[in-house]
Design an enzyme around this catalytic site. Structure first.
Site, PDB file in Angstrom:
ATOM      1  CD  GLU A 128      -2.114   2.310  -3.478  1.00  0.00           C
ATOM      2  OE1 GLU A 128      -3.254   2.727  -4.008  1.00  0.00           O
ATOM      3  OE2 GLU A 128      -1.674   2.169  -2.269  1.00  0.00           O
TER       4      GLU A 128
ATOM      5  CG  ASP B 148      -1.718   1.231   1.457  1.00  0.00           C
ATOM      6  OD1 ASP B 148      -2.845   1.094   0.520  1.00  0.00           O
ATOM      7  OD2 ASP B 148      -1.639   1.897   2.197  1.00  0.00           O
TER       8      ASP B 148
END
Length: 818
Positions: free
Chosen positions: A439, A402
């Site tokens: 990401e 993330d």
């Protein structure tokens, strides 16, 4: 070293008969290892304290491994804290009936002269049972806020290396919203039985179809048909594996499953204090599985066992397990409303990035109040230890990181070209079999799509794919060229060094943002339920409501929405080839806001191909000295001039990608237009199993399209392609009003050519169909304008015409067969 016990420790008093009581005012004790323990004693402030003798023995212990570990002489505890001046180990054996209180804690004060090696505090405790022990630490140190310290010895802190975490038993148990979280361990259980025939799937990355899902939301709804104790648990996932197999996916990407506090928003009055953190992007410990995903409130040890059962069952079904991991920040929030549970109180200055020139204010590149100091050597090793633990102990197959751009920042927040942590993950032996996915952005503008430091190992969520595919399918003008680039693998981004086509993770929908149904049903976000007055969530969703905002009974609008959802899914499952770079360069030159670096990167990739092919030998000498500065700018301008007259059929390098879809899109799940639904443990996020039957035709199309991809190797190649692999049926590239694209993928070995056409116009287009390969004919497999089951016919419907009427907002697939 000293020992103290709170008055509430009745469990201890019952268990051990020889208890020597003293007057609380005396506050003195002896320890066999230290005759001067009074100097290092720290009292528990929350309750009266009695000093007693207990049949536990203490020795200095050892510095490694960190955390709690079973050793010959007992249980060893080791904690890193560089700046602490005192550390107390807090222990409890009682079953906590009130998880909001610490209660019954025995506290062992560590002597910095005997229980400290370097920056690691340690002690060995003999006499503890091998399971059922709760533990934490009280840590004190400099009270110098401006230097970055946040010590508070009144708080019992969670061990960063705790392998299990105990808190409240049940998910969303609001009466226990102030639950305390403590470390625990289980050295008494037998090793998990993975089975004699168990194998890790090891699916090639080019063959993956990823299903992003949330463990709790997958089965929490009563419509799952599971008993209440199983809903929303790891075992619940096992029960629904037949659904995953029928859908056809072969990898699940689980939203965070590390321990987090789902009731963190309810700690104090605020606009979000009605919410329950369902997504879990607020990690408090990087080693422990989420304990409240255990069935029937089974607790942390049961959660670990059931997590392994889930992984084993998924693997036995041929499905890999990828974890969405959050190392960019923790649950401990900001300095205005801190939630001190671990790192902040142990050594804030080490674990978090801060601005020491501005009163040691926490830097916030995560958008969540703090930023984990990932490239500090100690923090980096903790992250690597955590990743290895999940691979070795739980057999997971990969990780999606993330806000991974945070991992590319130095300790002061400065972006790094070669971040040590990112490199270490790519090179680590234990992680070598794992999929690693970034990401590639953060909340402070470090956008690294196509530029994420990768060492030819890292894949990326391709945000440009999402945006460009959305624009084209909904009918935006001037994006046909970029759409062709994205469904053809984004070679402008990923054809660098030894990167592979599958390093582009293609997606249209992910957990944050609209669901697929909402993408075609809403022009605007509807986030009132979040309590922030609509200020949260993205305002730029590239969505189109097909003529009406939200729910409607209009059959024409509903039919168009159905087609659009199928069109998006077709584009996702066939994403492959690239096209002539002349159009890419023109599009790049005209795109507002594009950076010079990105433009140069596009041109550089293409120039190197032409130089190596000796098409422009006069450029070779210039290229040798044109990597930077004015010489490079001269070369770029010269090359652009040459490109304006170059022929379009020069052999071009092409690429494929790896598709990812979101849980619930296979049955048209809606969040009622909420594009930031992280805090709703309701039907907004819960998979609605009744919809599978009600929207069976929709599910059937999605499932068949995934299986079509699996059956056709030319849709999932693991190499870059040449012009011989594709024919673009297009002579209208420069017309910004053109929204029709047709092309054929060629299979020279098997002869199974595939023709595809996308029509994003609001009118019918008569497509000219090319001749099929010799001794074959076209069969229509897909026409998204047709009703089920004719919208997808796996065996194909024979087609002999030279033209096909492609309906407005629809797509077709023809397959060549004997």
């Amino acid at each position: 070293m000293g020992v103290r016990l709170s008055k509430a420790a009745s469990w201890w008093q019952r268990k051990f008969s020889k208890v020597r009581r003293r007057d609380p005012a005396e506050r003195t004790t002896r320890n066999v290892y230290d005759q001067h323990v009074q100097e290092s004693m720290v009292e528990e402030k929350d309750s009266p304290v009695l000093e007693i003798g207990i049949p536990l023995k203490y020795s200095p212990g050892k510095a490694f491994p960190l955390g709690a570990s079973k050793v010959e002489d007992g249980i060893n505890f080791a904690l890193f804290s560089q700046h602490a001046s005192s550390v107390l180990l807090s222990l409890s054996l009682q079953e906590r009936k009130n998880v909001n209180e610490y209660g019954g804690m025995v506290e062992v004060a560590l002597d910095p002269h005997k229980n400290k090696t370097g920056d690691i505090w340690h002690v060995c405790v003999e006499g503890l049972p091998d399971s059922g022990v709760l533990y934490g630490y009280r840590v004190d140190g400099p009270q110098r806020w401006e230097q970055g310290h946040r010590y508070d010895s009144s708080i019992i802190l969670l061990d960063p290396y705790a392998k299990l975490v105990a808190g409240r038993k049940l998910f969303g148990d609001v009466p226990n919203k102030t639950s305390k979280f403590l470390g625990t361990f289980d050295f008494s259980s037998l090793p998990f039985d993975w089975g004699p025939d168990y194998k890790i799937p090891n699916i090639p990355e080019a063959d993956l179809v990823i299903y992003e899902m949330n463990v709790r939301s997958f089965t929490a709804d009563v419509s799952s048909g599971l008993d209440p104790g199983t809903r929303g648990s790891y075992l619940g996932v096992i029960n629904k594996i037949p659904h995953l197999l029928e859908l056809g996916i072969n990898a699940v990407e689980l939203l965070p499953v590390f321990e987090f506090d789902e009731l963190e928003f309810q700690r104090y009055p605020n606009p979000r204090d009605h919410m329950i953190n369902t997504w879990g992007y607020s990690t408090m410990n990087f080693f422990a599985p989420m304990s409240r995903y255990a069935s029937s409130g089974g607790g942390p040890a049961a959660a670990a066992q059931e997590f392994k059962q889930m992984v084993k069952s998924l693997h036995n079904a041929g499905i890999e397990v990828i974890l969405d991991v959050v190392y960019n920040h923790t649950n401990e929030a900001d300095d205005d409303h801190p939630y001190t549970t671990s790192f902040r109180g142990i050594d804030n200055k080490v674990y978090y990035m801060m601005d020491l020139q501005n009163n040691a204010e926490l830097l916030n590149f995560s958008g969540c109040g703090n930023t984990f100091n990932c490239n500090h050597p100690v923090v980096m090793e903790l992250i690597l230890d955590s990743l290895r633990h999940w691979v070795k102990e739980y057999h997971v197959d990969g990780f999606r990181f993330d806000l991974a751009s945070v991992l590319c920042r130095g300790t002061d927040g400065t972006p790094l070209n070669a971040p040590p942590l990112v490199k270490a993950i790519a090179k680590d032996a234990v992680l070598s079999r794992c999929k690693i996915i970034a990401e590639p952005w953060d909340c402070a503008g470090l956008y690294l799509v196509g530029r994420f430091p990768n060492w030819d190992r890292w894949a990326e969520w391709n945000g440009k794919y999402r945006d460009d595919v959305r624009r084209f399918i909904k009918g935006d003008p001037g994006v046909k060229g970029t759409f062709a680039t994205r469904v053809s693998g984004s070679a402008d981004l990923y054809q660098v060094n030894k990167r592979k086509p599958y390093h582009s993770i293609n997606f249209v929908i992910a957990h944050d943002g609209f669901t697929l149904y909402d993408l075609v049903s809403y022009n605007f976000k509807h986030n009132d339920a979040n309590g922030e007055g609509g200020k949260d969530g993205s305002n730029d969703n590239l969505s189109w409501n097909c003529g009406f905002e939200g729910e409607t009974d209009d059959v024409n609008v509903l039919s168009l929405r159905s087609r659009q959802m199928k069109n998006f899914h077709v584009a996702l499952m066939i994403s492959q080839e690239d096209r002539a770079r002349k159009v890419i360069l023109r599009s790049s030159m005209k795109t507002p806001g594009i950076t010079d670096h990105f433009l140069s990167r596009n041109i550089q990739v293409l120039m190197l191909q032409y130089v190596k092919a000796k098409v422009f030998p006069d450029l070779i000498q210039i290229s040798l000295c044109a990597n930077h500065g004015k010489c490079w700018q001269v070369l770029v301008k010269r090359f652009i001039q040459v490109m304006n007259v170059i022929i379009l059929d020069f052999p071009i390098i092409q690429a494929t990608g790896t598709p990812m879809m979101l849980m619930g899109d296979e049955c048209g799940h809606t969040r009622d237009g909420n594009n930031n639904s992280y805090g709703h443990d309701t039907a907004i996020n819960h998979f609605q199993w009744r919809q599978l039957k009600a929207r069976g035709d929709h599910f059937r199309f999605f499932s068949e399209m995934i299986k079509f991809r699996h059956r056709h190797p030319i849709l999932r190649r693991n190499r870059f392609l040449t012009k011989n692999d594709v024919t673009w049926h297009e002579d209208n590239w420069d017309n910004s009003e053109s929204k029709f694209l047709a092309f054929t993928f060629h299979d020279d070995k098997l002869g199974g050519d595939i023709y595809l056409a996308f029509n994003a116009h609001d009118y019918l287009v008569k497509a000219v169909i090319p001749s099929p390969p010799q001794k074959q004919q076209w069969h229509r497999v897909v026409d998204t304008n047709l009703e089920s089951p004719n919208d997808f016919v796996p065996e194909g419907v024979p087609f002999r015409g030279s033209g096909y009427n492609v309906a407005p907002y629809s797509s077709i697939i023809l397959e060549a067969k004997p």
